[in-house]
Design a protein around this motif. Structure first.
Motif, PDB file in Angstrom:
ATOM      1  N   TYR A  35       0.870  -1.175   0.000  1.00  0.00           N
ATOM      2  CA  TYR A  35       0.000   0.000   0.000  1.00  0.00           C
ATOM      3  C   TYR A  35       0.902   1.218   0.000  1.00  0.00           C
ATOM      4  CZ  TYR A  35      -3.318  -3.624   0.717  1.00  0.00           C
ATOM      5  OH  TYR A  35      -4.048  -4.770   0.538  1.00  0.00           O
ATOM      6  N   HIS A  36       0.671   2.112  -0.966  1.00  0.00           N
ATOM      7  CA  HIS A  36       1.682   3.078  -1.361  1.00  0.00           C
ATOM      8  C   HIS A  36       1.062   4.463  -1.511  1.00  0.00           C
ATOM      9  CE1 HIS A  36       5.375   4.534  -3.030  1.00  0.00           C
ATOM     10  NE2 HIS A  36       4.934   4.624  -4.267  1.00  0.00           N
ATOM     11  N   LEU A  37       1.933   5.451  -1.632  1.00  0.00           N
ATOM     12  CA  LEU A  37       1.573   6.863  -1.792  1.00  0.00           C
ATOM     13  C   LEU A  37       0.846   7.359  -0.541  1.00  0.00           C
ATOM     14  CD1 LEU A  37       0.457   6.818  -5.543  1.00  0.00           C
ATOM     15  CD2 LEU A  37       2.719   7.326  -4.610  1.00  0.00           C
ATOM     16  N   ARG A  38       0.458   8.592  -0.554  1.00  0.00           N
ATOM     17  CA  ARG A  38      -0.080   9.199   0.661  1.00  0.00           C
ATOM     18  C   ARG A  38      -1.438   8.634   1.068  1.00  0.00           C
ATOM     19  NH1 ARG A  38       2.680  13.198   2.687  1.00  0.00           N
ATOM     20  NH2 ARG A  38       0.902  13.833   3.945  1.00  0.00           N
ATOM     21  N   LYS A  39      -2.160   8.028   0.129  1.00  0.00           N
ATOM     22  CA  LYS A  39      -3.470   7.479   0.442  1.00  0.00           C
ATOM     23  C   LYS A  39      -3.434   5.967   0.641  1.00  0.00           C
ATOM     24  CE  LYS A  39      -6.001  11.201  -1.868  1.00  0.00           C
ATOM     25  NZ  LYS A  39      -6.979  11.550  -2.939  1.00  0.00           N
ATOM     26  N   GLY A  40      -2.274   5.357   0.535  1.00  0.00           N
ATOM     27  CA  GLY A  40      -2.171   3.923   0.770  1.00  0.00           C
ATOM     28  C   GLY A  40      -2.864   3.094  -0.293  1.00  0.00           C
ATOM     29  N   LEU A  41      -2.616   3.419  -1.572  1.00  0.00           N
ATOM     30  CA  LEU A  41      -3.279   2.719  -2.664  1.00  0.00           C
ATOM     31  C   LEU A  41      -2.571   1.401  -2.973  1.00  0.00           C
ATOM     32  CD1 LEU A  41      -3.791   5.828  -4.947  1.00  0.00           C
ATOM     33  CD2 LEU A  41      -5.509   4.713  -3.522  1.00  0.00           C
ATOM     34  N   PRO A  42      -3.321   0.351  -3.318  1.00  0.00           N
ATOM     35  CA  PRO A  42      -2.704  -0.948  -3.613  1.00  0.00           C
ATOM     36  C   PRO A  42      -1.765  -0.864  -4.810  1.00  0.00           C
ATOM     37  CG  PRO A  42      -5.064  -1.194  -3.263  1.00  0.00           C
ATOM     38  CD  PRO A  42      -4.799   0.268  -3.361  1.00  0.00           C
ATOM     39  N   ARG A  43      -0.626  -1.538  -4.691  1.00  0.00           N
ATOM     40  CA  ARG A  43       0.394  -1.551  -5.741  1.00  0.00           C
ATOM     41  C   ARG A  43       1.095  -2.905  -5.700  1.00  0.00           C
ATOM     42  NH1 ARG A  43       4.538   2.536  -7.731  1.00  0.00           N
ATOM     43  NH2 ARG A  43       6.430   1.361  -8.153  1.00  0.00           N
ATOM     44  N   LYS A  44       1.351  -3.457  -6.863  1.00  0.00           N
ATOM     45  CA  LYS A  44       2.062  -4.725  -6.914  1.00  0.00           C
ATOM     46  C   LYS A  44       3.486  -4.552  -6.392  1.00  0.00           C
ATOM     47  CE  LYS A  44       3.566  -8.400 -10.084  1.00  0.00           C
ATOM     48  NZ  LYS A  44       3.584  -8.886 -11.481  1.00  0.00           N
ATOM     49  N   ILE A  45       3.946  -5.491  -5.559  1.00  0.00           N
ATOM     50  CA  ILE A  45       5.334  -5.522  -5.105  1.00  0.00           C
ATOM     51  C   ILE A  45       6.208  -5.886  -6.301  1.00  0.00           C
ATOM     52  CG2 ILE A  45       6.962  -6.744  -3.590  1.00  0.00           C
ATOM     53  CD1 ILE A  45       4.668  -7.055  -1.587  1.00  0.00           C
ATOM     54  N   GLY A  46       7.432  -5.372  -6.313  1.00  0.00           N
ATOM     55  CA  GLY A  46       8.330  -5.596  -7.434  1.00  0.00           C
ATOM     56  C   GLY A  46       8.732  -7.052  -7.606  1.00  0.00           C
ATOM     57  N   GLY A  47       9.304  -7.328  -8.765  1.00  0.00           N
ATOM     58  CA  GLY A  47       9.737  -8.686  -9.074  1.00  0.00           C
ATOM     59  C   GLY A  47      11.088  -9.027  -8.480  1.00  0.00           C
ATOM     60  N   PHE A  48      11.654 -10.137  -8.917  1.00  0.00           N
ATOM     61  CA  PHE A  48      12.941 -10.587  -8.389  1.00  0.00           C
ATOM     62  C   PHE A  48      13.640 -11.433  -9.436  1.00  0.00           C
ATOM     63  CE2 PHE A  48       9.296 -12.886  -6.771  1.00  0.00           C
ATOM     64  CZ  PHE A  48       9.524 -14.200  -7.141  1.00  0.00           C
ATOM     65  N   ARG A  49      14.965 -11.377  -9.416  1.00  0.00           N
ATOM     66  CA  ARG A  49      15.732 -12.182 -10.365  1.00  0.00           C
ATOM     67  C   ARG A  49      16.843 -12.930  -9.647  1.00  0.00           C
ATOM     68  NH1 ARG A  49      20.664 -10.080 -13.030  1.00  0.00           N
ATOM     69  NH2 ARG A  49      21.319  -8.204 -11.963  1.00  0.00           N
ATOM     70  N   ARG A  50      17.146 -14.088 -10.176  1.00  0.00           N
ATOM     71  CA  ARG A  50      18.183 -14.916  -9.579  1.00  0.00           C
ATOM     72  C   ARG A  50      19.558 -14.331  -9.878  1.00  0.00           C
ATOM     73  NH1 ARG A  50      21.349 -18.645 -12.630  1.00  0.00           N
ATOM     74  NH2 ARG A  50      19.485 -19.685 -13.448  1.00  0.00           N
ATOM     75  N   MET A  51      20.342 -14.160  -8.806  1.00  0.00           N
ATOM     76  CA  MET A  51      21.693 -13.633  -8.948  1.00  0.00           C
ATOM     77  C   MET A  51      22.721 -14.759  -9.052  1.00  0.00           C
ATOM     78  SD  MET A  51      21.383 -10.598  -6.097  1.00  0.00           S
ATOM     79  CE  MET A  51      22.686  -9.570  -6.758  1.00  0.00           C
TER      80      MET A  51
END
Length: 516
Positions: A35-51
């Motif tokens: 939950y993001h921005l000043r109003k806490g709007l739903p947002r997908k969490i970022g992805g990930f890559r194998r190092m």
């Protein structure tokens, strides 16, 4: 037909797991969503890559030291210690073994690390400690304290610290180790390999974790050492005394030695049954959203594996934990420090962790993204994976790219909450979606056709594209009714991303059935 009435599809930020779904005005379910921005709007969490997929074992501790645009990274596992270098592009060097010659392998080994300058070597050294206590916070099994040039690839050697069961930290020019029966050992100034370490006992209980803390004028360095039920402050005073110790409290708890984290000068950790912070005094971090969800489903037998990480870009602290019968950390409970300040109330949510779970993490510093260690054995290399998180929007494992499922489900809407109340269902004609969006998404309507005790029913998911190319694609025709009604939005395609705004549902009163 009755005129349509618009309803803003919006709930309070965070995910309310505790209590009934009708009682909560926050979102009631989510996965890989923040939950993001000043109003806490739903947002997908970022992805990930194998190092890399060549770690020799499940990591039980990660340490990162940044130097000349390179992250010198150490990973401790049950049988030893490995080091590799990460460049600014996330490329990983070959992995070298730095396991001390006299190291004792044990499946229960947990690692702690710290960094300090050693004048005898004119370089920064890595302090490392491992002891077999992953199944017992109060266990008395000991391990040596090791050291070595943090930039080298040679094996570590032992300091002159007594073996301890707790851990190690650096306080200014001193190395400090601690453990059972309240013992604290400190080194000579800027020197861990010669001279006598001094042992004191400021408390009678095992001490398990330590971190530096900002000291008052003329009283630095200082540190906090967490014990199983005592929090001890260690303050440099010099002279013959050298250090003063005071017990801040003996009436608190700590769940895991890996669960303490500092965020903007305040220390946070989970206690045995509630969350705590320290900013000069110990205070409860109130969690009315998913505290029961966490503690009722935590595998307490594996609670020493609970570890903390933070994602400062989004104001988050993550506590990764083993859920139900899991022996590794499969889920994370998340406290959003920044959004809590903005909203004037504490905002919590949670997620299942990918690939079966994670075992250790380091937050972003010079290397711009957090790294997390996986728990699955790679069948091609017989090694374990290290992941770079908050990278794009997919799971990237070598050349294989997979979608990451992410969704959020709103609080209940029902006409009994409006003024004056109406004893009817809500019929949704269509939805006007409002998203920053990549890739198609879907929406479905969930809830009871009649009363809160009746079975719930979910509509068939309706997909909608990121960009409408026809007038029909500008809205989503639902033609569904529920007496208690929720909206679930989901992204599950490669490259998929969303940030929700405020979508609108065009509605009218439905039928008046109370039972079904």
């Amino acid at each position: 037909m009755a005129d349509l009435n618009p309803i803003a599809i919006y709930s309070q930020p965070g995910c309310g797991r505790d209590g009934t779904k009708l009682d909560d005005d926050s979102y009631v379910d989510n996965q890989w969503c923040r939950y993001h921005l000043r109003k806490g709007l739903p947002r997908k969490i970022g992805g990930f890559r194998r190092m890399t997929n060549r770690l020799s074992g499940i990591s039980r501790g990660l340490d990162v030291f940044d130097n000349a645009n390179k992250a010198y990274t150490h990973s401790g596992w049950s049988d030893g210690l490995q080091r590799f270098i990460i460049d600014l592009n996330g490329n990983v060097s070959s992995i070298v073994d730095r396991t001390p010659a006299a190291f004792v392998a044990d499946a229960e080994n947990l690692w702690q690390f710290s960094q300090m300058y050693d004048a005898t070597q004119t370089t920064t050294i890595l302090l490392a400690h491992a002891a077999p206590n992953s199944n017992d916070l109060s266990g008395s099994s000991t391990g040596a304290v090791w050291y070595g040039n943090i930039l080298d690839s040679t094996v570590l050697t032992t300091t002159l610290s007594p073996a301890v069961s707790g851990g190690v930290m650096a306080l200014g020019p001193y190395a400090v180790s601690f453990g059972s029966n309240g013992v604290v050992n400190y080194s000579p100034v800027n020197n861990v390999k010669s001279g006598s370490w001094v042992s004191v006992r400021p408390t009678g209980e095992k001490l398990v974790f330590g971190l530096p803390i900002r000291a008052g004028a003329g009283n630095g360095p200082s540190g906090l050492i967490w014990g199983v039920s005592a929090l001890v402050r260690m303050t440099f005073v010099g002279g013959g005394t050298v250090w003063n110790f005071d017990e801040i409290t003996t009436q608190y708890s700590i769940l895991s030695s890996q669960g303490v984290i500092e965020y903007d000068g305040i220390f946070y950790w989970p206690g045995i049954d509630h969350f705590l912070s320290f900013n000069g005094v110990i205070q409860e971090v109130e969690n009315g959203m998913n505290q029961d969800w966490f503690y009722d489903n935590l595998n307490y037998a594996q609670s020493q594996k609970v570890f903390a990480m933070k994602v400062p870009r989004y104001g988050e602290i993550w506590w990764c934990y083993p859920r139900d019968n899991a022996t590794e950390c499969t889920h994370a409970i998340i406290y959003n420090v920044r959004l809590s300040k903005i909203m004037g109330k504490n905002i919590w949510y949670d997620t299942e962790l990918p690939n079966g779970g994670r075992s250790a993490a380091q937050y972003a510093r010079v290397f711009r993204r957090p790294i997390m260690a996986g728990i699955e054995l790679d069948i091609d290399t017989s090694g374990y994976k290290l992941w770079e998180h908050e990278f794009q929007f997919d799971e990237i494992d070598g050349t294989e790219v997979s979608a990451i499922r992410s969704y959020f489900e709103t609080a209940n809407f029902w006409l009994a909450n409006i003024q004056p109340p109406i004893n009817n269902a809500i019929y949704v004609e269509y939805i006007e979606p409002n998203f920053v969006q990549t890739g198609e998404m879907s929406v479905q309507i969930k809830g009871s056709m009649s009363n809160a005790r009746a079975p719930e029913n979910s509509s068939i998911p309706k997909t909608f594209p990121a960009v409408a190319t026809t007038t029909e694609e500008q809205v989503i025709y639902m033609e569904e009714q529920r007496r208690q009604l929720r909206f679930k939005f989901e992204s599950n395609v490669a490259g998929g991303f969303y940030q929700h705004g405020r979508s609108v549902a065009q509605t009218r009163p439905g039928d008046g059935k109370i039972t079904s």
